[in-house]
Design a protein around this motif. Structure first.
Motif, PDB file in Angstrom:
ATOM      1  N   SER A  83     -78.980  -6.824  21.662  1.00  0.00           N
ATOM      2  CA  SER A  83     -78.035  -6.642  21.281  1.00  0.00           C
ATOM      3  C   SER A  83     -76.544  -5.588  22.081  1.00  0.00           C
ATOM      4  CB  SER A  83     -76.723  -7.594  20.027  1.00  0.00           C
ATOM      5  OG  SER A  83     -75.434  -7.503  19.942  1.00  0.00           O
ATOM      6  N   PRO A  84     -75.585  -5.251  22.202  1.00  0.00           N
ATOM      7  CA  PRO A  84     -74.848  -4.531  21.766  1.00  0.00           C
ATOM      8  C   PRO A  84     -73.640  -4.372  20.718  1.00  0.00           C
ATOM      9  CG  PRO A  84     -73.278  -5.993  22.795  1.00  0.00           C
ATOM     10  CD  PRO A  84     -75.195  -6.730  22.628  1.00  0.00           C
ATOM     11  N   ALA A  85     -74.334  -5.045  19.317  1.00  0.00           N
ATOM     12  CA  ALA A  85     -73.931  -4.641  18.548  1.00  0.00           C
ATOM     13  C   ALA A  85     -74.436  -3.782  17.466  1.00  0.00           C
ATOM     14  CB  ALA A  85     -73.780  -6.039  17.489  1.00  0.00           C
ATOM     15  N   GLU A  86     -74.073  -2.736  16.641  1.00  0.00           N
ATOM     16  CA  GLU A  86     -74.251  -1.758  16.652  1.00  0.00           C
ATOM     17  C   GLU A  86     -73.731  -1.772  15.040  1.00  0.00           C
ATOM     18  OE1 GLU A  86     -75.732   1.714  18.356  1.00  0.00           O
ATOM     19  OE2 GLU A  86     -74.449   1.605  20.008  1.00  0.00           O
ATOM     20  N   ALA A  87     -74.429  -0.940  14.040  1.00  0.00           N
ATOM     21  CA  ALA A  87     -74.060  -0.915  12.593  1.00  0.00           C
ATOM     22  C   ALA A  87     -74.860   0.554  11.799  1.00  0.00           C
ATOM     23  CB  ALA A  87     -73.924  -1.946  11.753  1.00  0.00           C
ATOM     24  N   ASP A  88     -74.009   1.215  11.125  1.00  0.00           N
ATOM     25  CA  ASP A  88     -74.804   2.081  10.736  1.00  0.00           C
ATOM     26  C   ASP A  88     -74.662   2.381   9.979  1.00  0.00           C
ATOM     27  OD1 ASP A  88     -73.186   2.178   8.105  1.00  0.00           O
ATOM     28  OD2 ASP A  88     -71.791   2.908   9.174  1.00  0.00           O
ATOM     29  N   GLU A  89     -76.468   2.604   8.751  1.00  0.00           N
ATOM     30  CA  GLU A  89     -77.545   2.334   8.110  1.00  0.00           C
ATOM     31  C   GLU A  89     -77.066   1.961   6.685  1.00  0.00           C
ATOM     32  OE1 GLU A  89     -81.697   4.021   5.983  1.00  0.00           O
ATOM     33  OE2 GLU A  89     -80.600   5.266   7.769  1.00  0.00           O
ATOM     34  N   GLU A  90     -75.461   2.130   6.583  1.00  0.00           N
ATOM     35  CA  GLU A  90     -75.120   1.754   5.134  1.00  0.00           C
ATOM     36  C   GLU A  90     -75.018   0.729   5.581  1.00  0.00           C
ATOM     37  OE1 GLU A  90     -71.701   3.127   1.916  1.00  0.00           O
ATOM     38  OE2 GLU A  90     -72.886   4.441   3.271  1.00  0.00           O
ATOM     39  N   PHE A 115     -68.449  -5.168  14.575  1.00  0.00           N
ATOM     40  CA  PHE A 115     -70.008  -5.608  14.289  1.00  0.00           C
ATOM     41  C   PHE A 115     -70.344  -7.188  14.675  1.00  0.00           C
ATOM     42  CE2 PHE A 115     -73.828  -7.455  12.930  1.00  0.00           C
ATOM     43  CZ  PHE A 115     -75.650  -6.022  13.227  1.00  0.00           C
ATOM     44  N   TRP A 116     -69.581  -8.449  14.513  1.00  0.00           N
ATOM     45  CA  TRP A 116     -70.022  -9.521  14.509  1.00  0.00           C
ATOM     46  C   TRP A 116     -69.474  -9.794  15.595  1.00  0.00           C
ATOM     47  CZ3 TRP A 116     -74.009 -11.385  12.606  1.00  0.00           C
ATOM     48  CH2 TRP A 116     -74.945 -11.277  11.189  1.00  0.00           C
ATOM     49  N   ALA A 117     -68.557  -9.324  16.098  1.00  0.00           N
ATOM     50  CA  ALA A 117     -67.687  -9.894  17.111  1.00  0.00           C
ATOM     51  C   ALA A 117     -68.582  -9.726  18.425  1.00  0.00           C
ATOM     52  CB  ALA A 117     -66.599  -8.718  17.246  1.00  0.00           C
ATOM     53  N   ASP A 118     -68.716  -8.049  17.938  1.00  0.00           N
ATOM     54  CA  ASP A 118     -70.144  -7.622  19.679  1.00  0.00           C
ATOM     55  C   ASP A 118     -71.485  -8.799  19.575  1.00  0.00           C
ATOM     56  OD1 ASP A 118     -67.973  -6.088  20.093  1.00  0.00           O
ATOM     57  OD2 ASP A 118     -69.271  -4.345  18.979  1.00  0.00           O
ATOM     58  N   TYR A 119     -71.664  -9.428  18.144  1.00  0.00           N
ATOM     59  CA  TYR A 119     -72.988  -9.505  18.036  1.00  0.00           C
ATOM     60  C   TYR A 119     -72.637 -11.245  18.872  1.00  0.00           C
ATOM     61  CZ  TYR A 119     -77.429 -11.955  16.716  1.00  0.00           C
ATOM     62  OH  TYR A 119     -78.663 -12.241  16.050  1.00  0.00           O
ATOM     63  N   PHE A 120     -71.497 -11.596  18.626  1.00  0.00           N
ATOM     64  CA  PHE A 120     -71.233 -13.341  19.199  1.00  0.00           C
ATOM     65  C   PHE A 120     -71.009 -14.077  20.475  1.00  0.00           C
ATOM     66  CE2 PHE A 120     -69.617 -13.895  14.353  1.00  0.00           C
ATOM     67  CZ  PHE A 120     -71.620 -14.303  13.670  1.00  0.00           C
ATOM     68  N   ASN A 121     -70.031 -12.777  20.862  1.00  0.00           N
ATOM     69  CA  ASN A 121     -70.115 -12.350  21.781  1.00  0.00           C
ATOM     70  C   ASN A 121     -71.197 -12.057  22.600  1.00  0.00           C
ATOM     71  OD1 ASN A 121     -67.100 -12.167  21.968  1.00  0.00           O
ATOM     72  ND2 ASN A 121     -66.309 -10.049  22.234  1.00  0.00           N
ATOM     73  N   PHE A 122     -71.877 -11.425  22.421  1.00  0.00           N
ATOM     74  CA  PHE A 122     -73.489 -10.965  23.119  1.00  0.00           C
ATOM     75  C   PHE A 122     -74.386 -12.057  23.305  1.00  0.00           C
ATOM     76  CE2 PHE A 122     -78.146  -9.317  23.391  1.00  0.00           C
ATOM     77  CZ  PHE A 122     -77.625  -9.302  24.761  1.00  0.00           C
ATOM     78  N   SER A 123     -74.213 -12.465  22.472  1.00  0.00           N
ATOM     79  CA  SER A 123     -75.127 -14.549  21.646  1.00  0.00           C
ATOM     80  C   SER A 123     -74.620 -15.438  22.560  1.00  0.00           C
ATOM     81  CB  SER A 123     -74.188 -14.757  19.996  1.00  0.00           C
ATOM     82  OG  SER A 123     -74.944 -14.185  19.199  1.00  0.00           O
TER      83      SER A 123
END
Length: 210
Positions: A83-90, A115-123
């Motif tokens: 997925s293109p979605a990314e987030a930092d560890e925290e 993050f969720w916009a990128d994740y859902f679009n890729f879904s």
């Protein structure tokens, strides 16, 4: 363990899966898919999609019902994506709370929204790929091939749950976890381990074949 002949018979699906955008694909016996009631309990205990989508519990087969269905399949293809979605560890350790909690700081809320916009679009792209893979298997004679997807359906802004009729019956597919598939255990058994929390998610999907 699958024989070389079995692997060869389904090699075209693995190749197709990788051509369509998967980063890893593996054929496994359907009996190596773990189905557990505790997975759907997680759906009921905190998922905003529970009861609100026709492809989610309680509108889909229960884990026990799906176990019986799975017994009628011989093989499954596991397909992993990046997925293109990314987030930092925290952020990723509390990604759901940062997305939904009104008390979240504006900065964290914005990052979670992205993050969720990128994740859902890729879904949505994953769904299209899995539908194409399902069609490929069907046209090769595997008429009961069925795609299961990662994440709840995003085809409609509001699902037609009230009337109980899907607006996109040819496209909507059930998420693996909605019928009780433990993807962590299934992936580990297949040598395709997935880890949580994932700063850069690698969604895993299933194509049932027979």
């Amino acid at each position: 363990m699958l024989s070389s002949e079995e692997m060869e018979n389904y090699c075209f699906l693995k190749q197709k899966a990788l051509q369509l955008g998967g980063i890893e694909a593996k054929l496994i016996p359907a009996k190596n898919i773990y189905v557990e009631n505790r997975v759907t309990l997680k759906c009921k205990s905190g998922c905003v999609a529970y009861g609100n989508k026709l492809t989610c519990p309680p509108h889909v087969p229960t884990a026990d019902e799906f176990k019986q269905i799975l017994d009628e399949y011989q093989y499954a293809l596991l397909l992993k994506f990046e997925s293109p979605a990314e987030a930092d560890e925290e952020l990723i350790c509390s990604i759901y709370r940062n997305w939904l909690d009104p008390n979240t700081s504006p900065n964290s809320k914005q990052k979670a929204d992205t993050f969720w916009a990128d994740y859902f679009n890729f879904s949505k792209q994953i769904l299209d790929i899995m539908l194409e893979l399902e069609k490929t298997a069907f046209n090769a004679g595997y008429t009961f091939a069925l795609a299961l997807v990662n994440g709840s359906c995003r085809l409609c802004e509001t699902c037609n749950v009230k009337n109980g009729i899907c607006a996109h019956p040819s496209k909507a597919r059930i998420p693996e976890h909605a019928v009780g598939i433990n993807m962590v255990k299934t992936a580990r058994k297949a040598g395709m381990e997935i880890k949580f929390p994932a700063k850069n998610p690698k969604p895993l999907t299933v194509l049932l074949i027979d």
